[in-house]
Design an enzyme around this catalytic site. Structure first.
Site, PDB file in Angstrom:
ATOM      1  N   ARG A  88      59.667 -21.838  -7.427  1.00  0.00           N
ATOM      2  CA  ARG A  88      59.483 -20.706  -6.741  1.00  0.00           C
ATOM      3  C   ARG A  88      58.561 -19.536  -7.502  1.00  0.00           C
ATOM      4  NH1 ARG A  88      65.312 -21.305  -5.367  1.00  0.00           N
ATOM      5  NH2 ARG A  88      65.293 -21.829  -3.181  1.00  0.00           N
ATOM      6  N   ASP A 100      50.337 -17.155  -6.112  1.00  0.00           N
ATOM      7  CA  ASP A 100      51.575 -17.040  -5.789  1.00  0.00           C
ATOM      8  C   ASP A 100      52.041 -15.721  -5.682  1.00  0.00           C
ATOM      9  OD1 ASP A 100      53.906 -18.824  -4.866  1.00  0.00           O
ATOM     10  OD2 ASP A 100      54.906 -17.859  -6.452  1.00  0.00           O
ATOM     11  N   ARG A 127      57.065 -20.449  12.494  1.00  0.00           N
ATOM     12  CA  ARG A 127      57.200 -21.563  11.419  1.00  0.00           C
ATOM     13  C   ARG A 127      56.660 -20.926   9.964  1.00  0.00           C
ATOM     14  NH1 ARG A 127      53.693 -24.496   7.751  1.00  0.00           N
ATOM     15  NH2 ARG A 127      54.804 -26.528   7.358  1.00  0.00           N
ATOM     16  N   ASP A 129      55.819 -21.259   6.302  1.00  0.00           N
ATOM     17  CA  ASP A 129      55.169 -22.108   5.408  1.00  0.00           C
ATOM     18  C   ASP A 129      55.967 -22.266   4.034  1.00  0.00           C
ATOM     19  OD1 ASP A 129      52.720 -24.394   5.256  1.00  0.00           O
ATOM     20  OD2 ASP A 129      52.366 -22.625   3.525  1.00  0.00           O
ATOM     21  N   HIS A 148      59.329 -22.680  -1.906  1.00  0.00           N
ATOM     22  CA  HIS A 148      58.486 -21.800  -2.756  1.00  0.00           C
ATOM     23  C   HIS A 148      58.815 -20.503  -2.873  1.00  0.00           C
ATOM     24  CE1 HIS A 148      56.795 -25.893  -3.656  1.00  0.00           C
ATOM     25  NE2 HIS A 148      56.519 -25.862  -2.351  1.00  0.00           N
ATOM     26  N   GLU A 179      59.835 -23.942   6.759  1.00  0.00           N
ATOM     27  CA  GLU A 179      59.599 -25.225   6.161  1.00  0.00           C
ATOM     28  C   GLU A 179      60.086 -25.407   4.923  1.00  0.00           C
ATOM     29  OE1 GLU A 179      55.911 -28.215   4.496  1.00  0.00           O
ATOM     30  OE2 GLU A 179      56.122 -26.008   3.968  1.00  0.00           O
ATOM     31  N   ARG A 227      60.534 -30.657  18.004  1.00  0.00           N
ATOM     32  CA  ARG A 227      59.023 -30.420  18.105  1.00  0.00           C
ATOM     33  C   ARG A 227      58.106 -31.623  18.207  1.00  0.00           C
ATOM     34  NH1 ARG A 227      56.968 -27.769  12.554  1.00  0.00           N
ATOM     35  NH2 ARG A 227      57.260 -29.687  12.159  1.00  0.00           N
TER      36      ARG A 227
HETATM   37  C1  AAO Z   1      44.224 -27.759  -1.283  1.00  0.00           C
HETATM   38  C2  AAO Z   1      44.202 -28.970  -1.865  1.00  0.00           C
HETATM   39  C3  AAO Z   1      44.793 -29.086  -3.437  1.00  0.00           C
HETATM   40  C4  AAO Z   1      44.248 -27.659  -4.110  1.00  0.00           C
HETATM   41  C5  AAO Z   1      44.662 -26.627  -3.249  1.00  0.00           C
HETATM   42  C6  AAO Z   1      44.101 -24.942  -3.684  1.00  0.00           C
HETATM   43  O1  AAO Z   1      44.460 -30.314  -1.309  1.00  0.00           O
HETATM   44  O2  AAO Z   1      44.241 -30.110  -4.236  1.00  0.00           O
HETATM   45  O3  AAO Z   1      44.920 -27.408  -5.423  1.00  0.00           O
HETATM   46  O4  AAO Z   1      44.161 -26.790  -1.894  1.00  0.00           O
HETATM   47  O5  AAO Z   1      42.708 -25.213  -3.663  1.00  0.00           O
HETATM   48  C7  AAO Z   1      48.019 -27.773   2.738  1.00  0.00           C
HETATM   49  C8  AAO Z   1      47.515 -29.140   2.113  1.00  0.00           C
HETATM   50  C9  AAO Z   1      47.021 -29.169   0.699  1.00  0.00           C
HETATM   51  C10 AAO Z   1      46.204 -27.912   0.409  1.00  0.00           C
HETATM   52  C11 AAO Z   1      46.834 -26.623   0.828  1.00  0.00           C
HETATM   53  C12 AAO Z   1      45.952 -25.447   0.919  1.00  0.00           C
HETATM   54  O6  AAO Z   1      48.584 -30.114   2.373  1.00  0.00           O
HETATM   55  O7  AAO Z   1      46.768 -30.450   0.529  1.00  0.00           O
HETATM   56  O8  AAO Z   1      45.678 -27.925  -1.019  1.00  0.00           O
HETATM   57  O9  AAO Z   1      47.165 -26.748   2.285  1.00  0.00           O
HETATM   58  O10 AAO Z   1      44.735 -25.634   1.417  1.00  0.00           O
HETATM   59  C13 AAO Z   1      54.739 -29.336  -0.808  1.00  0.00           C
HETATM   60  C14 AAO Z   1      55.274 -28.064  -0.459  1.00  0.00           C
HETATM   61  C15 AAO Z   1      55.173 -28.079   1.021  1.00  0.00           C
HETATM   62  C16 AAO Z   1      53.838 -28.065   1.568  1.00  0.00           C
HETATM   63  C17 AAO Z   1      53.384 -29.415   0.987  1.00  0.00           C
HETATM   64  C18 AAO Z   1      52.035 -29.975   1.370  1.00  0.00           C
HETATM   65  O11 AAO Z   1      56.781 -27.960  -0.635  1.00  0.00           O
HETATM   66  O12 AAO Z   1      55.489 -26.613   1.320  1.00  0.00           O
HETATM   67  O13 AAO Z   1      53.614 -29.774  -0.404  1.00  0.00           O
HETATM   68  N1  AAO Z   1      53.721 -28.034   2.940  1.00  0.00           N
HETATM   69  C19 AAO Z   1      53.104 -26.871   3.475  1.00  0.00           C
HETATM   70  C20 AAO Z   1      52.139 -27.045   4.663  1.00  0.00           C
HETATM   71  C21 AAO Z   1      50.886 -27.719   4.185  1.00  0.00           C
HETATM   72  C22 AAO Z   1      50.118 -26.863   3.286  1.00  0.00           C
HETATM   73  C23 AAO Z   1      51.065 -25.907   2.391  1.00  0.00           C
HETATM   74  C24 AAO Z   1      52.314 -26.016   2.443  1.00  0.00           C
HETATM   75  C25 AAO Z   1      50.370 -24.898   1.549  1.00  0.00           C
HETATM   76  O14 AAO Z   1      52.790 -27.798   5.551  1.00  0.00           O
HETATM   77  O15 AAO Z   1      49.855 -27.940   5.160  1.00  0.00           O
HETATM   78  O16 AAO Z   1      49.287 -27.457   2.271  1.00  0.00           O
HETATM   79  O17 AAO Z   1      50.011 -23.760   2.424  1.00  0.00           O
HETATM   80  C26 AAO Z   1      57.709 -33.331  -2.917  1.00  0.00           C
HETATM   81  C27 AAO Z   1      58.322 -32.028  -2.803  1.00  0.00           C
HETATM   82  C28 AAO Z   1      57.917 -31.236  -1.540  1.00  0.00           C
HETATM   83  C29 AAO Z   1      56.296 -31.084  -1.756  1.00  0.00           C
HETATM   84  C30 AAO Z   1      55.575 -32.664  -1.889  1.00  0.00           C
HETATM   85  C31 AAO Z   1      54.175 -32.634  -2.071  1.00  0.00           C
HETATM   86  O18 AAO Z   1      58.178 -34.289  -1.983  1.00  0.00           O
HETATM   87  O19 AAO Z   1      59.647 -32.381  -2.480  1.00  0.00           O
HETATM   88  O20 AAO Z   1      58.353 -29.965  -1.541  1.00  0.00           O
HETATM   89  O21 AAO Z   1      55.742 -30.457  -0.469  1.00  0.00           O
HETATM   90  O22 AAO Z   1      56.062 -33.268  -3.061  1.00  0.00           O
HETATM   91  O23 AAO Z   1      53.883 -32.058  -3.229  1.00  0.00           O
HETATM   92  C32 AAO Z   1      58.963 -38.402  -2.205  1.00  0.00           C
HETATM   93  C33 AAO Z   1      59.988 -37.073  -2.320  1.00  0.00           C
HETATM   94  C34 AAO Z   1      59.425 -36.010  -1.771  1.00  0.00           C
HETATM   95  C35 AAO Z   1      58.389 -35.741  -2.364  1.00  0.00           C
HETATM   96  C36 AAO Z   1      57.314 -36.525  -1.923  1.00  0.00           C
HETATM   97  C37 AAO Z   1      56.035 -36.419  -2.544  1.00  0.00           C
HETATM   98  O24 AAO Z   1      58.816 -38.501  -0.862  1.00  0.00           O
HETATM   99  O25 AAO Z   1      61.439 -37.640  -1.463  1.00  0.00           O
HETATM  100  O26 AAO Z   1      60.587 -34.813  -1.927  1.00  0.00           O
HETATM  101  O27 AAO Z   1      58.051 -37.887  -2.623  1.00  0.00           O
HETATM  102  O28 AAO Z   1      56.016 -36.373  -4.086  1.00  0.00           O
END
Ligand code: AAO
Length: 512
Positions: free
Chosen positions: A173, A182, A210, A212, A216, A248, A352
């Protein structure tokens, strides 16, 4: 007094679970990266006539413009101000879309990015979607305005300043998600700016958000923002309607932060749903469709009235977020039609449907090298319109799953059976199952590698029905299979495992 406050808070929370969908409709479609002008057209020409209840739109806030990689879709998850201009269009186009969709009874839900601003390495300048100036290095965003005082870095206890361990709720968080700056949502000033942004959209006529990256943000901070939100505008919604909030939160188990912490505020995305449904339809890990007799809470999903469900989303269809390889997407179109059909026939959750764009998928060692690719666009980076082909599909790389006959007809099915119980379950102990929705609809799946040939109690009134998967009712005529239901409610079904779509669905309004 205490009791009164409890009731008031609880009542307010539950109110934000209601999507306020109109005319007995039920389903939201995510028109990922669509331009506002195209969404307005789509509401009028397709979504309203085919019973879609709402659209989730991509973030409308001003974002960073990235050139390496070139204009990734994810730049829109890096706001630099709350001015309403993006690759989807400007403020007046947004306003026009909201009004035109509301006029035909289709709600708009905004993807709200309020946890953070752009990445810490975003540099400074005017490389932004409206040309507004910002400095990531100095944490200055004059378009809001936010300054370095408005960020969480002093609270974060990791050496990198980023989230390093999802097992530690404090860093999840208080630290940066993938280096995104953040926001300190504990500050009254920040809460006020976020609430102003959301209220502006509410006053323009949107039905909800929704939100996002809620994992966090502290639930208490979100609660404080939510308490400042206006009611929905009386122009389009009943007096006193609260915005629909769906948060989310990726909770697949195994982390200290759970979905449950967010139920009081609104619905929560149920990520287990798509992971499990994909595993079942792919027949991985010994899963069988017959095991889904108690689908929903019986599978350990969150309570029905808290859940927002989907087969795939914009992240996990390309390996971002969470879900992994079991997620079914348009790349597996036959499985997708079945999985979405199952979701829409089943009463659990608010549903959805994903509507995607195609990209040059290039998977090397399990990772898609092109997972960043943005929407179909011109050389100057502007997003292409969505052209509609004579057969009603979309051109120019827009996939438009929501227009596929089988999916569109199942959206209508869900509306027709709305409020009816899950009934008349049948299975073969394998991957052939059937269930009804009271006397309003019935669906049969054959996901085994052999034919299905069976007589079943549909619970429906006698008559001839048109299968809405292989075809549909067209005037008085049926372009697909016909199903004859006897006066007893029984009907004979034959589904070959090599049918184009090995499932059949009939409903009260597909009766001939
Ligand atoms: C981009 C670049 C980064 C750069 C950043 C800043 O890719 O390299 O550092 O810019 O320059 C989206 C993209 C990101 C992008 C970002 C900003 O996906 O690649 O970064 O825009 O442009 C977490 C969050 C979740 C998030 C998800 C992607 O908790 O909220 O990551 N989703 C939303 C949006 C998404 C967006 C953002 C948030 C940011 O839907 O489109 O990102 O606004 C674990 C955790 C999850 C975590 C995942 C991924 O999951 O539990 O909470 O999600 O890791 O890190 C198993 C586990 C599962 C685990 C998973 C993966 O399945 O059971 O829990 O493995 O380890």
């Amino acid at each position: 007094m205490r009791l009164f406050i409890l009731v008031a808070v609880f009542g307010l929370g539950l109110a934000q679970h209601n999507p306020h969908i109109k005319h007995g409709r039920t389903t939201i479609v995510h028109l990922f990266e669509w331009r506002w002008a195209d969404i307005a057209e789509e509401c009028e020409r397709f979504l309203a006539p085919n019973g879609f209840g709402g659209v989730q739109i991509s973030p409308p806030s001003e974002n960073i413009v990235l050139s390496s990689p070139w204009r990734p879709w994810w730049e829109r998850y890096q706001p630099i101000s709350y001015n309403l201009c993006s690759r989807s269009g400007n403020e007046s186009e947004l306003r026009d879309m909201i009004t035109r969709c509301n006029k035909v009874g289709v709600n708009i839900y905004v993807d709200a990015v309020i946890n953070h601003m752009c990445g810490a390495g975003g540099g400074e300048g005017t490389h932004s979607s409206c040309g507004g100036w910002f400095s990531a290095s100095r944490k200055e965003f004059p378009g809001v305005p936010y300054s370095h005082w408005d960020f969480n870095d002093n609270k974060c206890r990791t050496s990198s300043g980023n989230i390093e361990n999802y097992g530690d709720a404090n860093q999840v968080r208080d630290c940066r998600l993938v280096s995104l700056l953040d926001l300190a949502l504990e500050k009254d000033y920040v809460r006020g700016k976020v609430a102003d942004y959301l209220n502006k959209l509410i006053d323009m006529g949107v039905a909800g958000f929704r939100v996002d990256a809620c994992k966090h943000m502290w639930p208490g901070d979100l609660d404080a923002v939510s308490g400042r939100l206006h009611n929905l505008t009386a122009t389009w919604f009943p007096n006193g309607s609260r915005p629909f909030i769906y948060q989310e939160v990726i909770d697949l188990g195994g982390e200290p932060i759970t979905s449950r912490e967010y139920f009081a505020l609104g619905r929560v995305t149920e990520f287990k749903y798509g992971v499990k449904l994909g595993t079942v339809f792919r027949k991985w890990n010994g899963e069988k469709l017959s095991y889904t007799k108690n689908w929903g809470e019986g599978w350990g999903f969150m309570p029905n009235d808290s859940a927002l469900v989907f087969v795939d989303n914009h992240d996990n269809q390309r390996g971002h977020g969470a879900g992994g390889a079991s997620i079914v997407t348009f790349w597996d179109s036959r499985l997708l039609k079945m999985a979405v059909g199952y979701m829409l026939a089943h009463p659990y959750g608010v549903t959805r449907v994903m509507s995607s764009f195609r990209w040059n998928r290039n998977i090397v060692n399990g990772k898609d090298q092109n997972d960043w690719m943005g929407p179909p666009s011109y050389g100057n980076g502007s997003t292409k319109p969505v052209p509609i082909n004579p057969d009603q599909t979309c051109g120019d790389g827009w996939v438009c799953e929501h227009r596929w006959r089988q999916i569109k007809n199942m959206v209508i099915f869900r509306n027709v059976v709305n409020g009816q119980p899950h009934s008349n379950w049948w299975d073969n102990n394998g991957n052939q199952v059937a269930f009804g929705r009271g006397n309003r609809g019935f669906i049969v799946f054959n996901n085994d590698d052999w034919d299905l040939d069976v007589t079943l109690n549909t619970g429906m009134t006698g008559g001839t029905y048109c299968d809405v998967i292989s075809g549909q009712k067209d005037g008085g005529r049926c372009t697909g299979k016909q199903i004859h239901v006897g006066d007893s409610g029984y009907a004979h079904f034959r589904i070959s495992n090599i049918d184009e779509d090995p499932f059949v669905a009939i409903h009260a309004e597909s009766k001939l």
